[in-house]
Scaffold this active site. Structure first.
Site, PDB file in Angstrom:
ATOM      1  CB  ALA A 166      -0.855   0.123   1.052  1.00  0.00           C
ATOM      2  NE  ARG A 167       1.135   5.761  -1.967  1.00  0.00           N
ATOM      3  CZ  ARG A 167       0.532   4.865  -3.075  1.00  0.00           C
ATOM      4  NH1 ARG A 167       1.074   3.596  -3.081  1.00  0.00           N
ATOM      5  NH2 ARG A 167       0.037   5.477  -4.111  1.00  0.00           N
ATOM      6  CD  GLU A 197       8.017   4.034  -2.341  1.00  0.00           C
ATOM      7  OE1 GLU A 197       7.541   3.638  -1.348  1.00  0.00           O
ATOM      8  OE2 GLU A 197       7.850   4.114  -3.465  1.00  0.00           O
ATOM      9  CG  HIS A 212       5.937   1.953  -5.248  1.00  0.00           C
ATOM     10  ND1 HIS A 212       5.765   3.232  -4.424  1.00  0.00           N
ATOM     11  CD2 HIS A 212       4.915   1.699  -5.671  1.00  0.00           C
ATOM     12  CE1 HIS A 212       4.546   3.526  -4.260  1.00  0.00           C
ATOM     13  NE2 HIS A 212       3.859   2.683  -5.377  1.00  0.00           N
TER      14      HIS A 212
END
Ligand code: NAP
Length: 324
Positions: free
Chosen positions: A237-238, A267, A286
């Site tokens: 997800a994040r 990130e 990612h």
């Protein structure tokens, strides 16, 4: 004259659609712009087509006084200050649905990779260590089939992961969401549980909530302590949903069995402690939606939103339709 700025490389056929619609655009295909460069480059823009690395803050928006549309090439939009955009009358669009199955595939690939220790096995082969067959090799794994999967956020992608788990791997699937999902419960037999119950009852926990103030650091040492000692956490997800320093500590102390991460708190950096982990950790850069078919669909949908907006049609996938 309308100025559309595309901040980074996308599927090349998508800008071509703008050309066919007679809409002029500037297509930047080099490195990601710094915040200062971004502000400078979009100064005259009416429309910005951007990606997650472009932080569309209030300050950046204020540097672009003509800005009317931000078309994000992603379903998540935590790189954009939505209240600030709404306040300024700027429409934001995203790319839901077209990436759902592809991202669910990656989540499941990560579940299998961490459970069956695919990276360790691959490294073992390449290092020439496979010299004799052993019933208990160094990288012995754990079952996925028939185990319990806890899904945090049973939306589009969470449901697609649940379908793979329930129908393909005979897994018991628990889930949390803001609201219960009776249709999915009927279709797949998934069970709605409170978040604190999901933690100790799952062999695998897969995260599919958006990043928001409520989900930032949803997983800290407190949550890792409540998980099963052999459980694995998967995050597509994040990054900031997991407090990465705590995850490193939990893995080092053996509080949980493993982790598989496609996204990172800072990130594109990852916590140095993660880089030092030799096993029980799978990391990917990612790539949740990174198939040629899906990246094409995402870029095309973003550009279709631009064309709709500039030709007075309703946008296909607005995030803040109240500005219309
Ligand atoms: P979605 O359909 O909006 O699903 C999100 C789900 O999270 C919804 O079911 C929502 O509940 C639930 N939720 C929100 N806040 C919650 C909370 N605090 N606690 C529990 N549940 C909560 O979104 P999606 O299309 O599945 O995408 C999910 C996320 O995946 C995106 O936001 C994006 O950040 C990420 N993503 C990553 C990649 C990648 O490349 N790694 C690719 C695509 C997407 P309700 O349904 O009840 O509102």
């Amino acid at each position: 004259m309308t100025k559309v700025v595309i901040t980074q490389s996308i599927y090349d056929q998508a800008p071509q659609l703008l050309a066919e619609a007679g809409i002029p655009y500037f297509y930047h295909q080099g490195d990601t712009w710094s915040p200062a460069e971004l502000k400078e480059q979009i100064r005259e823009a009416t429309v910005v087509v951007c990606l997650l690395a472009d932080k569309m803050t209030a300050e950046v928006m204020d540097a672009a006084p003509h800005l009317k549309l931000i078309a994000n090439v992603a379903v998540g939009y935590d790189n954009i200050d939505i209240p600030a955009a709404t306040e300024r009358g700027i429409l934001v669009t995203n790319t839901p649905d077209v990436l759902t199955e592809t991202t669910a595939d990656l989540a499941f690939a990560l579940i299998l990779a961490v459970a069956r220790r695919i990276p360790e096995a691959d490294a073992y082969m390449r290092a020439g260590k496979y010299t004799r067959f052993a019933l208990f090799p160094d990288m012995i794994g754990t079952d996925v089939y028939g185990k319990t999967l806890g899904i945090v956020g049973l939306g589009r992608i969470g449901t697609a992961v649940a379908r793979r788990a329930a129908l393909g791997f005979n897994m018991k699937v628990l889930y949390t969401a803001d609201s219960p999902k009776p249709d999915v419960e009927r279709e797949l037999g998934v069970i709605h549980v409170p978040f604190p119950d999901l933690l100790p009852e799952s062999d695998f926990i897969s995260i599919h909530v958006p990043l928001s103030p409520r989900t930032r650091h949803l997983f800290t040492m407190n949550e890792f302590r409540q998980m099963r000692g052999n459980a694995c956490i998967i995050n597509t997800a994040r990054g900031p949903i997991i407090k990465e320093a705590d995850l490193v500590e939990a893995l080092q102390k053996g509080l949980i069995g493993g982790a598989a991460l496609d996204v990172f708190e800072e990130e594109p950096q990852m916590h140095p402690g993660l880089a030092d982990m030799k096993d029980r950790l799978v990391v990917t850069p990612h790539v949740g939606s990174a198939t040629i078919q899906t990246r094409q669909k995402m870029a095309t949908l973003a550009v279709q939103n631009v064309i709709a907006f500039l030709t007075g049609q309703p946008p296909l996938t607005p995030v803040n339709p109240q500005v219309l």
